[in-house]
Design a protein around this motif. Structure first.
Motif: not given
Length: 336
Positions: A106, A109-110, A148, A179-182, A188
């Protein structure tokens, strides 16, 4: 050694490498790994470009000369910051600078770096071009096959073409989507399926590029099989940390070098380093936490881990604790 022979030696080091691993592959870990392999390329933990610009440079960038060949991995997506960080790092004498385009956490990503950059190949190309302009060593990229909902069959070749067009000729590809979401960073590394075949096809499609593979490699036999299939290198991750002897002792045979030490020899080789570290105010556990898995699968391994885990972090802990841990292995061998 001539400049050309040094370059050849560094290039060959990528036949086997140990991945950048946050909170794991610090300078003590790398020095320990170097006792088992003289040849493999070792990578630092990821250091952000902003940290290099504004943080404690000595603490972030210092390493022992014994760690060569060694690569610095940088995270970021700001061209100016990455260029300046690369210029600063040049004074430390790393053998390679690597851009992180694979971390799925996270935090990255931010900050718009890591695996999320797979969605921005043009930006990556601009970043590496800026880094190359300031680098005195090769600039490489570690990436995923996609993120993703991306189709790796389309995304990965496009990524390689655009980024190599900016001057990068060496890619380490983690053969999984991120997978950046979930999914968590740990998930990962385990849940998305491996796609070695795609990476092998990328080597065939881009024969002029150095293509190394990462993800799921747990043995030297597996590494050799991938090399024999035409890949230029194999990067080890968690296996090199949790069970280092199984993949690093004997690894130099991949270069035709039969010399080297066994697990016990690696411990002996660490003694002067440990004494120096303690003499300058360091703590034993800062080193031995990286050595816990050295005897995985051997009689006495549990006792080895227990002694180091319970006693190495106590004030005044020194080589007597290391000897006590070794005693657990010797006792187990005698009982057997």
């Amino acid at each position: 050694m001539t400049e050309n022979s040094i370059k050849t030696s560094i290039s060959m080091a990528h036949r086997l490498s140990v991945a950048p691993m946050m909170d794991w592959s610090d300078r003590h870990c790398r020095y320990f790994h170097r006792q088992m392999t003289r040849r493999a390329m070792l990578y630092t933990e990821m250091v952000t470009a902003a940290a290099i610009l504004h943080g404690p440079k000595d603490r972030l960038l210092d390493f022992s000369a014994a760690e060569h060949p060694i690569a610095l991995q940088i995270g970021g997506s700001d061209q100016r910051e990455l260029a300046e960080a690369t210029r600063i790092a040049g004074a430390w004498g790393y053998d390679e600078v690597n851009l992180n385009v694979g971390c799925p956490s996270d935090r990255v990503q931010s900050g718009c770096f890591g695996a999320v950059l797979m969605e921005r190949p043009t930006l990556v190309a601009e970043c590496v071009a800026a880094m190359i302009a300031e680098a005195n060593v090769p600039v490489t990229v570690k990436c995923r096959i996609g993120v993703d909902e991306q189709d790796p069959e389309t995304v990965l070749p496009d990524f390689l073409e655009k980024v190599s067009g900016a001057g990068v000729s060496h890619f380490i590809i983690h053969a999984r989507k991120a997978w950046l979401k979930g999914l968590s960073p740990k998930e990962n590394r385990e849940i998305p399926p491996l796609n070695y075949d795609l990476v092998l096809r990328m080597k065939a499609a881009f024969p002029h590029l150095t293509i190394c593979i990462n993800g799921g490699v747990t043995s030297l036999t597996q590494a050799k099989t991938l090399l024999d299939q035409g890949l230029d290198g194999v990067m080890l991750g968690r296996a090199a940390y949790h069970d280092p002897a199984s993949v690093l002792v004997g690894a130099d045979a991949l270069w035709g070098d039969a010399s080297g030490v066994d697990a016990f020899g690696a411990v002996e080789a660490m003694r002067p380093y440990i004494l120096d570290h303690i003499a300058t105010g360091g703590r034993l556990h800062q080193i031995t936490r990286h050595m816990l898995g050295l005897f995985t699968g051997r009689p006495g391994a549990r006792g080895w881990r227990r002694v180091l885990s319970e006693r190495a972090n106590k004030p005044g802990a020194g080589l007597d604790v290391l000897d006590a841990a070794l005693g657990e292995l010797q006792a187990a061998a005698t009982a057997a």
